[in-house]
Scaffold this active site. Structure first.
Site, PDB file in Angstrom:
ATOM      1  N   LYS A  48      -8.159  -8.321  15.860  1.00  0.00           N
ATOM      2  CA  LYS A  48      -9.475  -9.192  15.429  1.00  0.00           C
ATOM      3  C   LYS A  48      -9.330 -10.474  15.611  1.00  0.00           C
ATOM      4  CE  LYS A  48      -8.732  -9.494  10.504  1.00  0.00           C
ATOM      5  NZ  LYS A  48      -9.330  -9.282   9.078  1.00  0.00           N
ATOM      6  N   ARG A  95      -7.946  -9.665   3.881  1.00  0.00           N
ATOM      7  CA  ARG A  95      -7.818  -9.232   5.221  1.00  0.00           C
ATOM      8  C   ARG A  95      -7.092 -10.379   6.060  1.00  0.00           C
ATOM      9  NH1 ARG A  95     -14.090  -9.985   5.388  1.00  0.00           N
ATOM     10  NH2 ARG A  95     -13.461 -11.540   3.881  1.00  0.00           N
ATOM     11  N   THR A 120       0.766  -1.266   0.314  1.00  0.00           N
ATOM     12  CA  THR A 120       0.094   0.222   0.080  1.00  0.00           C
ATOM     13  C   THR A 120       0.835   1.087   0.033  1.00  0.00           C
ATOM     14  OG1 THR A 120      -1.656  -1.315   1.160  1.00  0.00           O
ATOM     15  CG2 THR A 120      -1.854   1.173   1.225  1.00  0.00           C
ATOM     16  N   PHE A 153      -6.193  -6.502  -1.251  1.00  0.00           N
ATOM     17  CA  PHE A 153      -7.627  -6.062  -0.600  1.00  0.00           C
ATOM     18  C   PHE A 153      -7.715  -7.060   0.626  1.00  0.00           C
ATOM     19  CE2 PHE A 153      -8.310  -3.892  -4.852  1.00  0.00           C
ATOM     20  CZ  PHE A 153      -8.267  -2.834  -4.259  1.00  0.00           C
ATOM     21  N   GLY A 185     -18.027  -0.880  18.612  1.00  0.00           N
ATOM     22  CA  GLY A 185     -17.238  -1.220  19.652  1.00  0.00           C
ATOM     23  C   GLY A 185     -16.018  -0.349  19.931  1.00  0.00           C
ATOM     24  N   ASN A 227      -9.723   1.609   2.040  1.00  0.00           N
ATOM     25  CA  ASN A 227      -9.566   1.389   3.566  1.00  0.00           C
ATOM     26  C   ASN A 227     -10.110   2.636   4.103  1.00  0.00           C
ATOM     27  OD1 ASN A 227      -8.292  -1.132   3.230  1.00  0.00           O
ATOM     28  ND2 ASN A 227      -6.141  -0.455   3.910  1.00  0.00           N
ATOM     29  N   CYS A 247      -3.149  -1.966   9.240  1.00  0.00           N
ATOM     30  CA  CYS A 247      -3.445  -1.250   7.839  1.00  0.00           C
ATOM     31  C   CYS A 247      -4.450  -0.119   8.042  1.00  0.00           C
ATOM     32  CB  CYS A 247      -4.455  -2.373   7.105  1.00  0.00           C
ATOM     33  SG  CYS A 247      -3.552  -3.700   6.620  1.00  0.00           S
TER      34      CYS A 247
HETATM   35  C1  UGA Z   1      -8.161  -4.309   6.115  1.00  0.00           C
HETATM   36  C2  UGA Z   1      -9.054  -4.481   5.069  1.00  0.00           C
HETATM   37  O1  UGA Z   1     -10.271  -4.803   5.242  1.00  0.00           O
HETATM   38  C3  UGA Z   1      -8.596  -5.077   3.838  1.00  0.00           C
HETATM   39  O2  UGA Z   1      -9.509  -4.923   2.754  1.00  0.00           O
HETATM   40  C4  UGA Z   1      -6.988  -4.519   3.255  1.00  0.00           C
HETATM   41  O3  UGA Z   1      -6.608  -5.305   2.334  1.00  0.00           O
HETATM   42  C5  UGA Z   1      -6.236  -4.483   4.567  1.00  0.00           C
HETATM   43  O4  UGA Z   1      -6.782  -3.863   5.780  1.00  0.00           O
HETATM   44  C6  UGA Z   1      -4.765  -4.007   4.437  1.00  0.00           C
HETATM   45  O5  UGA Z   1      -4.973  -2.705   3.842  1.00  0.00           O
HETATM   46  O6  UGA Z   1      -3.876  -4.943   4.232  1.00  0.00           O
HETATM   47  P1  UGA Z   1      -7.550  -6.005   8.172  1.00  0.00           P
HETATM   48  O7  UGA Z   1      -6.903  -4.870   8.643  1.00  0.00           O
HETATM   49  O8  UGA Z   1      -6.960  -7.290   8.158  1.00  0.00           O
HETATM   50  O9  UGA Z   1      -8.002  -5.616   6.550  1.00  0.00           O
HETATM   51  O10 UGA Z   1      -8.774  -6.111   8.981  1.00  0.00           O
HETATM   52  P2  UGA Z   1     -10.665  -5.836   8.965  1.00  0.00           P
HETATM   53  O11 UGA Z   1     -11.181  -7.228   8.843  1.00  0.00           O
HETATM   54  O12 UGA Z   1     -10.800  -4.908   7.805  1.00  0.00           O
HETATM   55  O13 UGA Z   1     -10.640  -4.996  10.457  1.00  0.00           O
HETATM   56  C7  UGA Z   1      -9.741  -4.004  10.652  1.00  0.00           C
HETATM   57  C8  UGA Z   1     -10.227  -3.366  11.891  1.00  0.00           C
HETATM   58  O14 UGA Z   1     -11.533  -2.925  11.981  1.00  0.00           O
HETATM   59  C9  UGA Z   1     -10.184  -4.410  13.103  1.00  0.00           C
HETATM   60  O15 UGA Z   1      -9.609  -4.063  14.239  1.00  0.00           O
HETATM   61  C10 UGA Z   1     -11.621  -4.882  13.502  1.00  0.00           C
HETATM   62  O16 UGA Z   1     -11.879  -5.257  14.618  1.00  0.00           O
HETATM   63  C11 UGA Z   1     -12.256  -3.471  13.132  1.00  0.00           C
HETATM   64  N1  UGA Z   1     -13.672  -3.404  12.716  1.00  0.00           N
HETATM   65  C12 UGA Z   1     -14.342  -4.142  11.514  1.00  0.00           C
HETATM   66  C13 UGA Z   1     -14.704  -2.877  13.538  1.00  0.00           C
HETATM   67  O17 UGA Z   1     -14.438  -2.344  14.551  1.00  0.00           O
HETATM   68  N2  UGA Z   1     -16.089  -3.054  13.143  1.00  0.00           N
HETATM   69  C14 UGA Z   1     -16.254  -3.558  11.888  1.00  0.00           C
HETATM   70  O18 UGA Z   1     -17.704  -3.540  11.594  1.00  0.00           O
HETATM   71  C15 UGA Z   1     -15.505  -4.042  11.241  1.00  0.00           C
END
Ligand code: UGA
Length: 431
Positions: free
Chosen positions: A320, A154, A121, A152, A253, A208, A260
């Site tokens: 997460k 996760r 990125t 993209f 939350g 993002n 990321c």
């Molecule tokens: C994120 C993006 O979702 C990916 O598409 C992207 O490729 C990646 O960053 C990156 O740039 O490398 P990631 O960081 O692995 O992926 O995790 P997510 O599932 O997106 O969660 C990120 C954070 O948001 C976590 O702390 C999660 O608990 C929080 N979250 C997520 C919330 O607090 N509420 C939600 O509804 C969803």
């Protein structure tokens, strides 16, 4: 096809492995000898469900190998992915020194036409700098093209996301490179967006930032819920059925973490600032996220009155579920705040504890063997990661073990009415 991936972090290792799984010959390169050693011994440097099995299979079938030699990797490939880290500098701007170094090393070793793909990125206009760096170090004067192909995936679902992409973005101004990249990605059968390099770079940052904005938006709504007694979980459900809004990323939350969102958000704010645009909206997204973490400590305080001398049990350290990654995890800030106020901290995470202990990510905490051990004699239990096993706890057993049955839920995983019935003081995102 013959592929080289430079950088064996989450993105590089998963991308290389999945491309090998599709039948390509892939060499993964990393300057970190310990990491390459680990991979050559068949062990994984990261926890990612399903990864180990696919790595083993592809190594055995001789489609995937690991080396510290970039010369070897460049020689063995027609397409070279740059997937090295772009960590934040002090001021939040992305540090692109690894990208520059790798671009230079690739250029010095090129002996025939290569496509150099930006997978990390990066800020908009990095592609131009990569092309410039390669041009001035291209000692054999070979032809090359630069492509931006953002990732993209996760963490925790990285293999699934890579093998089943919802879209593939290819940024290039070369018809030759476009043809080869289309060929490479054909087996994925996903929508392919071909654009210029700058637009591809911005697609990643904008995606993002938008997802982070959704989370901060619902967290802001949860503040309104706290002031009115409305239920944020129901509100998210009611909003989410609208296909224009969508259900995903509306879980309120303790805020988003990971390597990321916080980093990319900060970098996007910085790039915009540098370009002369104040991206106020994103500054608000960041501010709301910071406040959510502080709010957790306030809720604990409100429930316990005095924090000093109290034992607080933390369930979940990873940013997460399904990962052991604690980078920018809300748990780190929240634990520090509670310790500053004089709390004694007990923790449990099904996967992340080993890394937390090994890298000394937390000071003066008691690592426990399970959630019940954390609950034992605790004054308060705090949920910070929504691991499935926490959703299935015997809550009466938890209540019996605790000194004081107070649960502060940063991930809204329990039913508040059921908790009340059990006599547990329960606070979640609406209370
Ligand atoms: C994120 C993006 O979702 C990916 O598409 C992207 O490729 C990646 O960053 C990156 O740039 O490398 P990631 O960081 O692995 O992926 O995790 P997510 O599932 O997106 O969660 C990120 C954070 O948001 C976590 O702390 C999660 O608990 C929080 N979250 C997520 C919330 O607090 N509420 C939600 O509804 C969803």
């Amino acid at each position: 096809m013959r592929i080289c991936v430079v950088g064996t972090g989450y993105v590089g290792l998963v991308t290389g492995t999945c491309l090998a799984e599709l039948g390509n010959n892939v060499v993964c390169v990393d300057a970190d000898t310990e990491k390459i050693d680990t991979l050559q011994k068949g062990m994984m440097p990261i926890y990612e469900p399903g990864l180990e099995e696919i790595v083993h299979r592809n190594v055995k079938e001789e489609r995937l190998s690991f080396t510290t030699s970039i010369a070897e990797g460049v020689d063995a490939a027609d397409i070279i992915f740059i997937a090295v880290g772009t960590p934040p500098k002090e001021d939040g701007e992305a540090d692109l020194s690894f990208v520059e170094q790798v671009a230079r090393d690739i250029a010095l070793n090129m002996k025939s036409y290569k496509i150099i793909v930006e997978k990390s990125t990066v800020p908009v206009e990095t592609g131009e700098w990569v092309a410039h760096t390669i041009k001035i170090n291209n000692k054999n004067k070979v032809e090359f093209d630069v492509v931006s192909n953002p990732e993209f995936l996760r963490e925790g679902t990285a293999i699934h996301d890579t093998m089943n992409p919802e879209r593939i973005v290819i940024g290039t101004n070369s018809a030759r490179a476009e043809k080869i990249m289309r060929e490479l990605y054909k087996p994925f059968n996903a929508p392919l967006i071909v654009t210029d390099i700058k637009s591809a770079e911005i697609i990643k940052h904008a995606s993002n930032a938008f997802l982070a904005m959704k989370i901060s938006f619902i967290n802001a709504i949860s503040r309104i819920c706290e002031l009115t007694g409305a239920d944020v979980v129901k509100i998210a459900e009611g909003m989410g059925y609208d296909s224009r809004i969508g259900k995903a990323f509306l879980n309120a939350g303790c805020g988003f973490g990971g390597f990321c969102f916080p980093k990319d958000l900060e970098a996007f704010i910085k790039i915009s600032e540098k370009l002369g645009y104040d991206f106020e909206l994103l500054r608000a997204v960041k501010k709301i996220n910071e406040e959510q973490k502080k709010l957790m400590a306030k809720k604990i305080k409100d429930a316990l009155w005095i924090i000093k001398g109290k034992t607080i049990g933390i369930l979940g350290l990873a940013f997460k579920p399904n990962t052991d990654d604690m980078r920018f995890a809300p748990s780190i800030d929240i634990i520090k705040q509670l310790q500053t106020e004089g709390a004694r901290i007990k923790v449990f995470d099904p996967v992340a504890m080993e890394r937390a202990e090994r890298h000394r990510l937390l000071e003066d905490v008691e690592f426990c063997k399970n959630a019940y051990a954390v609950a034992m004699d605790s004054d308060c239990l705090v949920i910070l990661t929504e691991w499935n096993e926490f959703k299935e706890l015997d809550l009466l057993r938890i209540k019996e073990a605790m000194k004081n049955p107070v649960i502060i839920d940063g991930r809204n995983i329990y039913d508040s009415a059921a908790m009340k019935e059990m006599g547990i003081v329960y606070r979640f995102s609406s209370m």
